[in-house]
Design a protein around this motif. Structure first.
Motif, mmCIF file in Angstrom:
data_model
loop_
_atom_site.group_PDB
_atom_site.id
_atom_site.type_symbol
_atom_site.label_atom_id
_atom_site.label_comp_id
_atom_site.label_asym_id
_atom_site.label_seq_id
_atom_site.Cartn_x
_atom_site.Cartn_y
_atom_site.Cartn_z
ATOM 1 N N GLN A 2 0.844 -1.184 0.000
ATOM 2 C CA GLN A 2 0.000 0.000 0.000
ATOM 3 C C GLN A 2 0.887 1.244 0.000
ATOM 4 N N ILE A 3 0.554 2.200 -0.854
ATOM 5 C CA ILE A 3 1.367 3.404 -0.995
ATOM 6 C C ILE A 3 0.513 4.624 -0.682
ATOM 7 N N SER A 4 0.941 5.397 0.306
ATOM 8 C CA SER A 4 0.264 6.632 0.696
ATOM 9 C C SER A 4 1.087 7.807 0.193
ATOM 10 N N ILE A 5 0.463 8.702 -0.564
ATOM 11 C CA ILE A 5 1.159 9.858 -1.152
ATOM 12 C C ILE A 5 0.530 11.132 -0.610
ATOM 13 N N THR A 6 1.354 11.991 -0.015
ATOM 14 C CA THR A 6 0.870 13.219 0.607
ATOM 15 C C THR A 6 1.717 14.402 0.150
ATOM 16 N N GLY A 7 1.069 15.520 -0.070
ATOM 17 C CA GLY A 7 1.777 16.759 -0.366
ATOM 18 C C GLY A 7 1.606 17.723 0.786
ATOM 19 N N ARG A 8 2.713 18.140 1.400
ATOM 20 C CA ARG A 8 2.668 19.098 2.497
ATOM 21 C C ARG A 8 2.780 20.512 1.922
ATOM 22 N N LYS A 9 1.633 21.168 1.787
ATOM 23 C CA LYS A 9 1.564 22.511 1.222
ATOM 24 C C LYS A 9 2.132 22.554 -0.192
ATOM 25 N N VAL A 10 1.968 21.452 -0.921
ATOM 26 C CA VAL A 10 2.418 21.386 -2.310
ATOM 27 C C VAL A 10 1.507 20.411 -3.056
ATOM 28 N N GLN A 11 1.243 20.694 -4.321
ATOM 29 C CA GLN A 11 0.417 19.830 -5.152
ATOM 30 C C GLN A 11 1.258 18.690 -5.708
ATOM 31 N N VAL A 12 0.667 17.497 -5.776
ATOM 32 C CA VAL A 12 1.330 16.341 -6.365
ATOM 33 C C VAL A 12 0.510 15.937 -7.595
ATOM 34 N N PRO A 13 0.984 16.259 -8.804
ATOM 35 C CA PRO A 13 0.224 15.959 -10.023
ATOM 36 C C PRO A 13 0.005 14.471 -10.226
ATOM 37 N N ASP A 14 -0.980 14.139 -11.052
ATOM 38 C CA ASP A 14 -1.326 12.739 -11.305
ATOM 39 C C ASP A 14 -0.162 11.962 -11.908
ATOM 40 N N VAL A 16 3.000 12.418 -11.414
ATOM 41 C CA VAL A 16 3.979 12.134 -10.355
ATOM 42 C C VAL A 16 3.464 11.008 -9.462
ATOM 43 N N ARG A 17 2.165 11.047 -9.133
ATOM 44 C CA ARG A 17 1.577 9.971 -8.325
ATOM 45 C C ARG A 17 1.726 8.627 -9.021
ATOM 46 N N ALA A 18 1.486 8.608 -10.332
ATOM 47 C CA ALA A 18 1.610 7.354 -11.086
ATOM 48 C C ALA A 18 3.051 6.849 -11.073
ATOM 49 N N ALA A 19 4.009 7.790 -11.199
ATOM 50 C CA ALA A 19 5.425 7.398 -11.171
ATOM 51 C C ALA A 19 5.803 6.842 -9.811
ATOM 52 N N VAL A 20 5.293 7.468 -8.751
ATOM 53 C CA VAL A 20 5.577 6.982 -7.395
ATOM 54 C C VAL A 20 5.037 5.564 -7.220
ATOM 55 N N GLU A 21 3.798 5.341 -7.611
ATOM 56 C CA GLU A 21 3.195 4.020 -7.425
ATOM 57 C C GLU A 21 3.946 2.951 -8.213
ATOM 58 N N ARG A 22 4.400 3.315 -9.408
ATOM 59 C CA ARG A 22 5.115 2.344 -10.243
ATOM 60 C C ARG A 22 6.517 2.060 -9.698
ATOM 61 N N GLN A 75 9.836 17.214 -8.930
ATOM 62 C CA GLN A 75 9.326 16.069 -8.175
ATOM 63 C C GLN A 75 9.731 14.737 -8.798
ATOM 64 N N HIS A 76 9.764 14.674 -10.129
ATOM 65 C CA HIS A 76 10.158 13.428 -10.793
ATOM 66 C C HIS A 76 11.604 13.066 -10.454
ATOM 67 N N GLN A 77 12.489 14.062 -10.485
ATOM 68 C CA GLN A 77 13.889 13.786 -10.151
ATOM 69 C C GLN A 77 14.023 13.362 -8.693
ATOM 70 N N ALA A 78 13.266 14.018 -7.824
ATOM 71 C CA ALA A 78 13.323 13.654 -6.408
ATOM 72 C C ALA A 78 12.880 12.205 -6.198
ATOM 73 N N VAL A 79 11.830 11.789 -6.901
ATOM 74 C CA VAL A 79 11.359 10.407 -6.793
ATOM 75 C C VAL A 79 12.441 9.445 -7.259
ATOM 76 N N ASP A 80 13.075 9.746 -8.395
ATOM 77 C CA ASP A 80 14.124 8.869 -8.916
ATOM 78 C C ASP A 80 15.292 8.752 -7.946
ATOM 79 N N LEU A 81 15.679 9.879 -7.342
ATOM 80 C CA LEU A 81 16.773 9.849 -6.368
ATOM 81 C C LEU A 81 16.398 9.027 -5.141
ATOM 82 N N ALA A 82 15.146 9.172 -4.693
ATOM 83 C CA ALA A 82 14.696 8.407 -3.525
ATOM 84 C C ALA A 82 14.686 6.917 -3.825
ATOM 85 N N VAL A 83 14.204 6.544 -5.017
ATOM 86 C CA VAL A 83 14.159 5.128 -5.390
ATOM 87 C C VAL A 83 15.571 4.551 -5.449
ATOM 88 N N GLY A 84 16.518 5.316 -6.011
ATOM 89 C CA GLY A 84 17.905 4.845 -6.065
ATOM 90 C C GLY A 84 18.499 4.640 -4.689
#
Length: 199
Positions: A2-14, A16-22, A75-84
């Motif tokens: 299960q993946i919970s995605i939250t934006g703290r005072k920032v929007q998370v586009p669809d 980016v959400r799809a990339a996170v889940e994948r 946000q996409h780069q941040a996700v990639d760095l986190a996954v690495g």
């Protein structure tokens, strides 16, 4: 997982959400018993900082607790760095779990301590605007947050591993060799130190 995605005072586009889940969802190939992931996006407000998009990812399940916090130009780069970063941490965890067979410690039955935020000791609104800052010679840090941990029994080597997996610079535990609280910490040379109670 299960993946919970939250934006703290920032929007998370669809997208980016799809990339996170994948991408975050694919991390369970390293450790198959991960149950959930908590993904939190933030944005650094200082315009002079290029890597303003921050993401914190925490993976949990069956006693595993792995965290990575990174920043990127978007946000996409941040996700990639986190996954690495998480991939490296999970490879270490998989290797460690594969070697770990000490029934006398019953480590498979012990869960990693999850920090429980008790309360904020000082509310941000109570800090005076004219109070001295960190650069002021009269500056004295206040305790503004308190956390409570359930200490686990383990050896210092495993404590260092847990510290790395949590992306912290210290880790508090009960030393199996002395049966006393101890701390491992990250030294400036990149190695770890051990603080033990004498007496």
């Amino acid at each position: 997982m299960q993946i919970s995605i939250t934006g703290r005072k920032v929007q998370v586009p669809d997208d980016v959400r799809a990339a996170v889940e994948r991408k975050i969802g694919a991390l369970d190939r390293f450790v198959g018993d991960l149950e959930r992931a908590e993904v939190v996006f933030r944005e650094e407000k200082n315009p002079r900082i290029a890597e303003r998009e921050q993401v914190e990812v925490t993976l949990l399940g069956h006693g595993h607790h792995v965290r990575a916090t990174v920043a990127g130009t978007d946000q996409h780069q941040a996700v990639d760095l986190a996954v690495g970063k998480l991939g490296k941490q999970l490879r270490k965890l998989k290797t460690r779990v594969g070697r770990r067979h000490r029934p006398n410690l019953q480590r498979d039955e012990v869960h990693h301590p999850l920090a429980r935020l008790d309360n904020d000791l000082v509310n941000d609104t109570t800090l005076a605007a004219d109070a001295p800052g960190p650069d002021d010679p009269e500056w004295v840090p206040r305790i503004v947050r308190r956390k409570t941990f359930d200490l686990e029994l383990m050896d210092p080597t495993e404590a260092v591993m847990r510290m790395q997996l949590l992306d912290h610079d210290f880790f508090l535990f009960v030393n199996v060799d002395s049966d006393k609280p101890s701390v491992v910490y990250l030294r400036s040379d990149g190695h770890a130190g051990l603080i033990e109670i004498d007496g």
